[in-house]
Design an enzyme around this catalytic site. Structure first.
Site, PDB file in Angstrom:
ATOM      1  N   HIS A   1     -25.330  24.281 -41.036  1.00  0.00           N
ATOM      2  CA  HIS A   1     -25.592  23.581 -39.771  1.00  0.00           C
ATOM      3  C   HIS A   1     -24.521  22.532 -39.522  1.00  0.00           C
ATOM      4  O   HIS A   1     -24.767  21.538 -38.851  1.00  0.00           O
ATOM      5  CB  HIS A   1     -26.960  22.897 -39.779  1.00  0.00           C
ATOM      6  CG  HIS A   1     -28.114  23.840 -39.696  1.00  0.00           C
ATOM      7  ND1 HIS A   1     -28.549  24.564 -40.760  1.00  0.00           N
ATOM      8  CD2 HIS A   1     -28.921  24.187 -38.651  1.00  0.00           C
ATOM      9  CE1 HIS A   1     -29.584  25.307 -40.398  1.00  0.00           C
ATOM     10  NE2 HIS A   1     -29.818  25.100 -39.117  1.00  0.00           N
TER      11      HIS A   1
ATOM     12  N   GLN B   1     -27.474  28.230 -31.074  1.00  0.00           N
ATOM     13  CA  GLN B   1     -28.309  27.072 -31.423  1.00  0.00           C
ATOM     14  C   GLN B   1     -27.495  26.102 -32.290  1.00  0.00           C
ATOM     15  O   GLN B   1     -27.531  24.894 -32.072  1.00  0.00           O
ATOM     16  CB  GLN B   1     -29.565  27.543 -32.148  1.00  0.00           C
ATOM     17  CG  GLN B   1     -30.654  26.516 -32.129  1.00  0.00           C
ATOM     18  CD  GLN B   1     -32.020  27.148 -32.301  1.00  0.00           C
ATOM     19  OE1 GLN B   1     -32.306  27.727 -33.353  1.00  0.00           O
ATOM     20  NE2 GLN B   1     -32.864  27.064 -31.280  1.00  0.00           N
ATOM     21  N   PHE B   2     -26.759  26.657 -33.228  1.00  0.00           N
ATOM     22  CA  PHE B   2     -25.738  25.923 -33.984  1.00  0.00           C
ATOM     23  C   PHE B   2     -24.537  26.847 -34.061  1.00  0.00           C
ATOM     24  O   PHE B   2     -24.704  28.048 -34.217  1.00  0.00           O
ATOM     25  CB  PHE B   2     -26.233  25.571 -35.396  1.00  0.00           C
ATOM     26  CG  PHE B   2     -27.298  24.517 -35.406  1.00  0.00           C
ATOM     27  CD1 PHE B   2     -26.972  23.172 -35.599  1.00  0.00           C
ATOM     28  CD2 PHE B   2     -28.627  24.846 -35.192  1.00  0.00           C
ATOM     29  CE1 PHE B   2     -27.959  22.188 -35.578  1.00  0.00           C
ATOM     30  CE2 PHE B   2     -29.616  23.870 -35.171  1.00  0.00           C
ATOM     31  CZ  PHE B   2     -29.281  22.532 -35.367  1.00  0.00           C
TER      32      PHE B   2
ATOM     33  N   GLU C   1     -28.223  36.971 -32.025  1.00  0.00           N
ATOM     34  CA  GLU C   1     -26.980  36.498 -31.400  1.00  0.00           C
ATOM     35  C   GLU C   1     -26.112  37.659 -30.913  1.00  0.00           C
ATOM     36  O   GLU C   1     -25.507  37.590 -29.849  1.00  0.00           O
ATOM     37  CB  GLU C   1     -26.193  35.631 -32.390  1.00  0.00           C
ATOM     38  CG  GLU C   1     -26.754  34.234 -32.604  1.00  0.00           C
ATOM     39  CD  GLU C   1     -28.003  34.193 -33.483  1.00  0.00           C
ATOM     40  OE1 GLU C   1     -28.369  35.243 -34.034  1.00  0.00           O
ATOM     41  OE2 GLU C   1     -28.612  33.115 -33.610  1.00  0.00           O
TER      42      GLU C   1
ATOM     43  N   ASP D   1     -22.682  27.561 -36.296  1.00  0.00           N
ATOM     44  CA  ASP D   1     -22.678  28.347 -37.542  1.00  0.00           C
ATOM     45  C   ASP D   1     -23.239  29.754 -37.308  1.00  0.00           C
ATOM     46  O   ASP D   1     -22.824  30.710 -37.945  1.00  0.00           O
ATOM     47  CB  ASP D   1     -23.556  27.659 -38.598  1.00  0.00           C
ATOM     48  CG  ASP D   1     -23.205  26.193 -38.778  1.00  0.00           C
ATOM     49  OD1 ASP D   1     -22.642  25.844 -39.820  1.00  0.00           O
ATOM     50  OD2 ASP D   1     -23.473  25.396 -37.848  1.00  0.00           O
ATOM     51  N   PHE D   2     -24.212  29.851 -36.385  1.00  0.00           N
ATOM     52  CA  PHE D   2     -24.903  31.132 -36.207  1.00  0.00           C
ATOM     53  C   PHE D   2     -24.091  32.131 -35.387  1.00  0.00           C
ATOM     54  O   PHE D   2     -24.499  33.273 -35.203  1.00  0.00           O
ATOM     55  CB  PHE D   2     -26.281  30.910 -35.568  1.00  0.00           C
ATOM     56  CG  PHE D   2     -27.144  29.964 -36.362  1.00  0.00           C
ATOM     57  CD1 PHE D   2     -27.054  29.943 -37.752  1.00  0.00           C
ATOM     58  CD2 PHE D   2     -28.002  29.078 -35.745  1.00  0.00           C
ATOM     59  CE1 PHE D   2     -27.821  29.061 -38.510  1.00  0.00           C
ATOM     60  CE2 PHE D   2     -28.777  28.202 -36.495  1.00  0.00           C
ATOM     61  CZ  PHE D   2     -28.686  28.187 -37.872  1.00  0.00           C
TER      62      PHE D   2
END
Ligand SMILES: Cc1ncc(C[n+]2csc(CCOP(=O)(O)OP(=O)(O)O)c2C)c(N)n1
Length: 658
Positions: free
Chosen positions: A464, A419-420, A397, A422-423
């Site tokens: 997630h 992607q989420f 990321e 959270d990441f």
């Protein structure tokens, strides 16, 4: 030192000598000024000049170069007027940052130099993005970026080299190995023999070059550069050199063994080259004196200019106006034809339309190409737009955000799909320190949209399910959008791609397939900073966003309560304070609902604003309702307890009765 094997005209040799001499003389002057207390801090590159000078001279003037804190030779070799450099170091207006950042922390499109941020590593992936833009436009240009050997220990180094390798980007990665990272010797920094050995791990060509031999550097880098231009690919070069002074002047060199200092003193890149040129009768003491006098006068005159310049005038409106790139919002007319689509379709439609509209827009994200992304939002995009513009990324990321920054520097637009959401923590640093601050620091915009599939209620556990908008709403320089309906999502995402500033676009996963709406088929936009008033009432103001909007609607329905203003913020930064204040001044009671855990949430900022601005109109305490102050749990009943919907109902009832 071996200069014999390299063959250049006398004019080139003298020119290179002058290019080495200039940064050395500037530094010598800076050290005097430092002792006199006329400048505040200095990171010396004495003894390492051949690298910055040699690399810069081997590049073409329109090729980007991304230097570090000891690379004065990059700036002098690009012939930046010295008074501008001096003004920069003194925080004056004719520098490059209007007094907002210090030392070499600036970039300039005019000279194709992109300076570092203090965090060192993020520099590397910005070079990837710049190089990607060149590659996509078939421009046969390379980009050179620097790191110290200490900086190679950062994850950013690994991520940036890996991306460059996977994408065959024309980047020259230059490691200046000067023996110490602050006080840490190489043996405590890494365990491979040469850092160049790491190239093999990335499937990347690499070289070790004597960093104190200007002719070896200039020759080898010129050859490598030409070959990269012809065959775009990354190359890693480790320059062996030594840091002859302290990390910065105040910190000294006590921890460096004297033998090492003595050994490297003998390898001084300027002195050795000078002696060689004298021996070969290319340079005479007389010419040296003339050159020194010329450079001395240039330094002196330019210093006078910088010193005589007024201290910068502070004006808060100027500062505030420079946080964002100017953006004239444009409304697009659309016809009346609508279709009933899901939230996720709205996002997908906006993306497709924006890739069509902005031919310089590149989409990047994990699994977004053939696979269509984990939510299938970009399904079919590769067939339509090709793999160059719809790019799968490795799992990195931080470097992808950095690459997005680089694309923007080199005239493109970028979208990054987390992607989420959270990441995003793995890409946090470049967002809050690079994208957010770059416009304010040196007037470079970050034309980047970061899409953030977020939110709970989906039984996905602590990593997630988060809704992490408050990590970003407090960072000046970022726009934060959080729609609750397909109509808003499509119009606001279209605007995000038109806006040349960094936008974090939150998309609640729980809404993706559950919320449908009649939405115009055509392209249209909606302005940022405008809340949507979903219900009108007299007794209470409910302020919320994202999934909270739907919980509030359901609760009002269940309670059959019809006397509330329901405000969907849609846009958190900029925030529509006017609509909030107007409503609260009318009702005198308000409740702010957020899905985020409550302490320090965005609801807290809204509550504080209301308390400060509507106090005399309030008939009850300002109420916040958020999730519990724990991580978000997985099991259904635990998650239900964590999320605020039930508590919202109770608190709303209490407030109505207050
Ligand atoms: C992320 C981060 N951690 C720590 C620092 C503090 N710091 C600044 S420069 C430096 C040493 C860098 O060493 P190296 O990359 O070898 O470059 P050199 O200073 O030797 O040229 C450190 C630890 C920082 N700026 N950023």
């Amino acid at each position: 030192m071996n200069y014999q094997d390299f063959h250049f005209s006398n004019a080139t040799l003298l020119d290179l000598y002058r290019s080495l001499l200039k940064p050395r003389m500037i530094e010598e002057k800076m050290l005097i000024l430092l002792r006199q207390g006329k400048i505040s801090k200095w990171f010396s590159g004495i003894g390492q000049e051949a690298i910055a000078v040699g690399v810069t001279r081997a590049l073409k003037d329109d090729e980007y170069i991304l230097p570090m804190h000891r690379n004065l030779g990059v700036f002098t070799s690009r012939n930046i007027p010295l008074h501008r450099l001096f003004a920069q170091w003194q925080g004056k207006a004719s520098g490059f940052t209007k007094g907002r950042d210090r030392s070499f922390h600036f970039g300039t499109q005019e000279y194709k130099i992109v300076g570092m941020i203090s965090h060192l590593g993020p520099q590397l992936s910005v070079a990837d993005g710049i190089a990607l833009a060149h590659k996509l436009r078939n421009e046969k240009k390379l980009t050179a970026v620097f790191s110290g050997e200490g900086g190679t220990s950062e994850g950013d180094f690994h991520e940036a080299l890996n991306i460059a390798s996977v994408w065959d980007l024309p980047v020259l990665f230059c490691i200046e190995n000067n023996g110490y990272g602050l006080s840490t010797p190489t043996i405590e920094q890494y365990r491979c023999k040469d850092l160049a050995d790491r190239g093999a791990g990335y499937g990347m060509e690499s070289h070790v070059i004597d960093g104190n031999n200007i002719l070896e550097i200039y020759t080898q880098i010129s050859e490598i550069a030409e070959s990269i231009r012809e065959e775009p690919r990354p190359v890693l070069v480790e320059f062996k050199t030594f840091r002859m002074r302290g990390h910065e002047e105040a910190s000294g060199t006590k921890y460096v063994p004297q033998e090492l200092m003595d050994e490297w003193q003998l390898k001084d890149p300027l002195k050795n080259f000078e002696e060689y040129l004298i021996e070969k009768e290319i340079l005479t003491q007389e010419t040296i004196d003339i050159l020194r006098n010329e450079i001395f006068s240039e330094i002196d005159e330019n210093l006078q200019l910088a010193f005589s310049e007024e201290v910068i005038v502070s004006d808060s409106s100027v500062e505030l106006n420079d946080v964002f790139e100017k953006f004239e919002y444009q409304q697009f007319e659309h016809n009346d034809k609508t279709e009933n689509i899901r939230f996720i379709d709205a996002i997908s439609q906006s993306l497709r339309a924006s890739v069509q509209k902005h031919t310089n827009l590149v989409l990047m994200g994990q699994d977004i190409a053939d696979y269509g992304g984990v939510f299938k939002i970009t399904a079919g995009f590769v067939e339509e737009f090709g793999k160059e513009r719809i790019r799968n990324t490795p799992i990195c990321e931080s470097a992808v955000v950095g690459a997005a920054m680089g694309l923007s520097i080199n005239g493109m637009k970028a979208m990054v799909e987390m992607q989420f959401s959270d990441f995003v923590s793995s890409g946090f640093n470049p967002i809050v320190n690079y994208l957010a601050k770059v416009k304010y620091r040196w007037n470079q915009n970050a034309d980047v949209v970061i899409r953030m599939p977020c939110g709970g209620g989906v039984g996905a556990g602590p990593f997630h399910s988060q809704t992490n908008e408050a990590w970003f709403t407090k960072v000046p320089g970022l726009k934060v959008i959080y729609p609750a309906f397909p109509y808003d999502a499509k119009g606001l995402l279209n605007t995000a791609f038109n806006d040349p500033n960094p936008v974090l676009f939150f998309e609640h996963k729980g809404l993706y397939r559950n919320i449908r709406q009649e939405v115009p088929v055509d392209y249209y936009t909606l302005p940022f900073g405008k809340a949507s008033i979903l219900k009108k009432g007299e007794e209470i103001s409910i302020i919320t966003y994202g999934a909270g909007v739907h919980w509030a609607l359901e609760t009002l329905d269940e309670m059959e309560y019809n006397n509330a203003d329901l405000i969907d913020l849609r846009s958190l930064q900029p925030l529509d304070l006017e609509s909030i204040f107007q409503s609260v001044r009318k009702t005198g009671k308000c409740i702010i609902l957020t899905e985020d855990s409550q302490f320090g949430s965005f609801a807290s900022e809204v509550a504080a604003q209301i308390s400060e601005n509507c106090f005399e109109h309030l008939d009850a305490p300002v109420v916040r309702v958020g999730s519990m102050d724990t991580p978000i749990p997985f099991a259904e009943n635990l998650e239900k307890q964590y999320l605020p919907k039930e508590r919202f109902r109770e608190k709303l009832k209490d407030l109505i009765e207050y």
